[in-house]
Design an enzyme around this catalytic site. Structure first.
Site, mmCIF file in Angstrom:
data_model
loop_
_atom_site.group_PDB
_atom_site.id
_atom_site.type_symbol
_atom_site.label_atom_id
_atom_site.label_comp_id
_atom_site.label_asym_id
_atom_site.label_seq_id
_atom_site.Cartn_x
_atom_site.Cartn_y
_atom_site.Cartn_z
ATOM 1 C CE1 TYR A 1 1.206 0.532 4.338
ATOM 2 C CE2 TYR A 1 0.514 -1.757 4.265
ATOM 3 C CZ TYR A 1 1.200 -0.729 4.881
ATOM 4 O OH TYR A 1 1.887 -0.969 6.044
ATOM 5 N N GLY A 2 2.147 1.149 -0.029
ATOM 6 C CA GLY A 2 3.003 2.337 0.091
ATOM 7 C C GLY A 2 4.155 2.318 -0.881
ATOM 8 C CB THR A 3 7.785 2.934 -0.340
ATOM 9 O OG1 THR A 3 8.088 1.851 0.534
ATOM 10 C CG2 THR A 3 7.563 4.212 0.449
ATOM 11 C CG LEU A 4 7.259 -2.504 -0.619
ATOM 12 C CD1 LEU A 4 6.740 -3.496 0.410
ATOM 13 C CD2 LEU A 4 8.550 -2.999 -1.235
ATOM 14 C CD GLU B 1 7.734 -3.086 4.920
ATOM 15 O OE1 GLU B 1 7.983 -2.145 5.704
ATOM 16 O OE2 GLU B 1 7.212 -2.894 3.816
#
Length: 136
Positions: free
Chosen positions: A19-22, A84
């Site tokens: 949901y983010g930088t990935l 993470e």
């Protein structure tokens, strides 16, 4: 050689929801290089919080947060766990905990932010946008 817990995790759920930088086009997307992108989905079970350079997700109802789902390998899961700061022996002590979420593509691993989010901007609909950084 990977630890047994990774073999069990990938055998049970060979997908990750991000949901983010990935996400595709974002600065950490290279971590999913070689993974098969299954598509996007919207979940109403997560709320994102703007942590600054990246978001964090919490199990909180939302109007619909956009996630991308990828089919991953055991090597990729191991790399994501390191990125993470997921700690199998003490999941609440790492920066993120890895849990399962239901998606249109089947269950997927999702990384949930452990620290508190008081004072952080909640994103209850749509997705997280990378902050603009001026380049000299």
């Amino acid at each position: 050689m990977h630890p047994d817990y990774l073999h069990a995790a990938i055998a049970d759920t060979p997908r990750v929801a991000v949901y983010g930088t990935l996400k595709q086009g974002f600065n950490n997307a290279h971590w999913l290089s070689g993974a098969r992108r299954l598509g996007s989905d919207t979940t109403r079970t997560l709320t994102l919080y703007d942590i600054g350079p990246y978001p964090g997700a919490k199990w909180q109802a939302s109007k619909g947060v956009i996630i991308e789902i990828y089919e991953i390998s055991i090597d990729q899961l191991a790399q994501l766990d390191r990125l993470e700061d997921y700690r199998i022996d003490a999941p609440a002590q790492g920066e993120y905990d890895r849990q399962q979420i239901a998606t249109h593509f089947g269950r997927a691993w999702v990384y949930l932010y452990n620290p508190g989010v008081a004072g952080k901007r909640a994103i209850c609909e749509g997705g997280w946008e990378m902050p603009y950084t001026a380049h000299d």
